[in-house]
Write a protein that holds these residues in place. Structure first.
Motif, mmCIF file in Angstrom:
data_model
loop_
_atom_site.group_PDB
_atom_site.id
_atom_site.type_symbol
_atom_site.label_atom_id
_atom_site.label_comp_id
_atom_site.label_asym_id
_atom_site.label_seq_id
_atom_site.Cartn_x
_atom_site.Cartn_y
_atom_site.Cartn_z
ATOM 1 N N THR A 421 46.531 35.320 49.905
ATOM 2 C CA THR A 421 46.020 36.442 49.764
ATOM 3 C C THR A 421 44.875 36.565 50.755
ATOM 4 O O THR A 421 44.446 37.318 50.729
ATOM 5 C CB THR A 421 45.442 35.899 48.243
ATOM 6 N N GLU A 424 46.161 38.267 53.481
ATOM 7 C CA GLU A 424 46.237 39.671 53.158
ATOM 8 C C GLU A 424 45.272 40.136 53.748
ATOM 9 O O GLU A 424 45.303 41.772 54.124
ATOM 10 C CB GLU A 424 47.472 39.921 51.854
ATOM 11 N N SER A 473 43.029 44.063 47.175
ATOM 12 C CA SER A 473 43.388 42.039 47.520
ATOM 13 C C SER A 473 41.760 41.141 47.494
ATOM 14 O O SER A 473 42.601 40.339 47.598
ATOM 15 C CB SER A 473 44.612 41.973 49.188
#
Length: 511
Positions: A421, A424, A473
């Motif tokens: 994450t 991302e 996100s």
């Protein structure tokens, strides 16, 4: 005779002393001011009668933390949720700890386990009672002794005294049962901590989810405004012949899709708020979240090299350990139950045919007996009970191993999620910075006639998707951090931690 009399006096003193204790059955039965309405303290205030008051008092301390007067409430060693630096989140967590009904249920189970432990302890002590009565029988000398109605007499016997019974724990069966109950008491406290850790993790995650959905709704509404302005631009160009009816209809479809996305997000937000209200032990109308975005909430940095020893902080692991210890004691108790039992019974008192002579020295009665009992045949009940306890023990061993494996998996998954994450989010932030003003500029270019509608529609879709994905996100990264805290039993380090880091085994790492 004198020896027996002195034993009677000693027994009388024991009874008199125990009778003064408020926990004896007789004293407890006549206990005044016994609050029989303990259930009221769990009822929401709106349903309470004004005459009832909650036993649980909550007072703010100097640093605005809620302090519980109930010692059975969990005392968190590491206030890990404060690592997110959100005062509003801290207040929600403290409210959940004091108001959540699942946690209150877990706390009442500690009371039950404590009473069961006290009951198990009591079997190690003698049972002392008082007896009194009158017996009338006839004929006076026994059945068949009366030769005529004239010499048929009744015999009245009045008696009172004290009786003590005691089971000799020759094979430690009662001690094993007591130890088992004490281990279950410890397990109930760990179960409370499991509920508390899960509760706090759910509150933190749900709070972040609410903020994330609110932010995504704001993003969608902003894109809806831009989509409506694009529709107005198409209508203006349509009048001058520079746009077609097909472009207008396509833009209307785009607007409908954005509105549908907003409706979906609104439903998800309402569901998350309802869930948060349940966690707080109240209705959704009683919670007021002021913050609307995740902006300013930064996940704490995760250091490299998390020792596997930290897994001993997990309350679910300690819970299964205490259950396993209790099971071991149950196996020992079931094995001891196969052996003979010995019990002692002692009676002292007064008995007489005449109440006026009942306190006379010659009216003294006493008896002392030793009884042994050994099971010869019971259809295999005791043997099967032993085998049952052994089977339960094997099950707990498998559960313990499974709990350890799942704990390691939880940490690995959380670390991997944090790493992924983070990557991302970094990539989505780059994309978002590039598209920050792209939609506005593209709309102006389209209005000037220098861009076709298909290109503008692609820009609209890409900008909205990138903004929504970036906001999501950030929530995913925060959720992964919360999952890591939960996987490690709450927090990463603690000065008051009872775990000893004997080695530097690394179960995973994350940037």
């Amino acid at each position: 005779m004198q020896k027996k009399f002195f034993l009677f006096i000693s027994l009388l003193e024991i009874v008199m002393l125990t009778g003064c204790n408020s926990t004896t059955p007789i004293a407890y039965a006549f206990k005044k001011n016994d609050n029989s309405d303990d259930f009221v303290q769990w009822v929401p205030r709106v349903y309470k009668d004004q005459t009832y008051e909650s036993k649980l008092t909550v007072t703010p301390s100097k640093d605005d933390e809620i302090v519980q007067t109930n010692p059975k409430f969990p005392k968190m060693k590491d206030l890990w949720w404060k690592e997110f630096n959100s005062t509003e989140l801290n207040d929600l967590v403290e409210t959940a700890i004091s108001k959540n009904f699942d946690l209150q249920i877990a706390i009442t189970r500690i009371d039950q386990a404590e009473k069961n432990a006290n009951i198990a302890k009591s079997y190690l002590m003698p049972t002392i009672g008082i007896f009194a009565g009158e017996t009338t029988s006839g004929p006076a000398l026994g059945a068949g002794t009366a030769t005529s109605l004239s010499n048929y007499n009744n015999l009245n016997v009045y008696e009172f005294g004290f009786r003590a019974t005691y089971e000799v724990d020759l094979w430690n069966k009662l001690h094993y049962q007591r130890n088992s109950a004490l281990e279950l008491l410890k397990a109930s406290k760990e179960n409370r901590d499991v509920v508390a850790l899960t509760l706090i993790s759910d509150v933190v995650t749900t709070y972040f989810e609410v903020l994330s959905l609110r932010e995504r709704i704001l993003i969608a509404n902003n894109n809806l405004k831009i989509a409506n302005s694009v529709q107005q631009a198409i209508q203006t160009r349509l009048k001058s012949g520079e746009a077609t009816e097909l472009e207008l209809q396509q833009q209307e479809v785009t607007i409908v899709l954005v509105e549908n996305a907003i409706a979906t997000l609104e439903l998800q937000k309402q569901t998350a708020e309802d869930h948060l209200a349940i966690l707080l032990g109240t209705s959704v109308d009683n919670i007021n979240i002021k913050k609307d975005t995740l902006q300013g909430i930064i996940p704490p940095k995760i250091k490299l090299g998390i020792p596997s020893d930290l897994l001993c902080r997990r309350p679910d692991i300690r819970l299964i350990e205490y259950q396993l210890k209790s099971s071991n004691e149950n196996v020992k108790a079931a094995r001891a139950n196969l052996l003979p039992t010995f019990s002692l019974t002692d009676e002292y008192g007064q008995a007489s045919q005449n109440l006026t002579q009942i306190m006379s020295p010659y009216s003294l009665l006493y008896s002392f007996s030793i009884n042994a009992f050994a099971t010869v045949f019971d259809g295999g009940k005791l043997v099967n009970q032993l085998d049952l306890e052994k089977a339960k023990n094997r099950e707990l061993i498998a559960q313990y191993s499974n709990t350890i494996i799942n704990a390691l998996r939880d940490v690995q998954d959380a670390l991997a999620a944090i790493k992924i994450t983070s990557i991302e989010r970094a990539e989505l932030e780059k994309a978002l910075n590039k598209t920050k003003n792209l939609l506005k500029l593209s709309t102006l270019v389209y209005q000037s006639g220098a861009m076709d509608y298909v290109s503008l529609q692609v820009v609209q879709r890409d900008v909205f998707n990138s903004q929504d994905a970036e906001a999501k996100s950030r929530f995913d990264q925060l959720r992964s951090t919360v999952n890591l805290f939960k996987a490690l039993g709450g927090g990463l380090t603690s000065k008051n931690d009872t775990c000893t880091l004997k080695n530097k085994n690394v179960v995973g790492s994350s940037q």
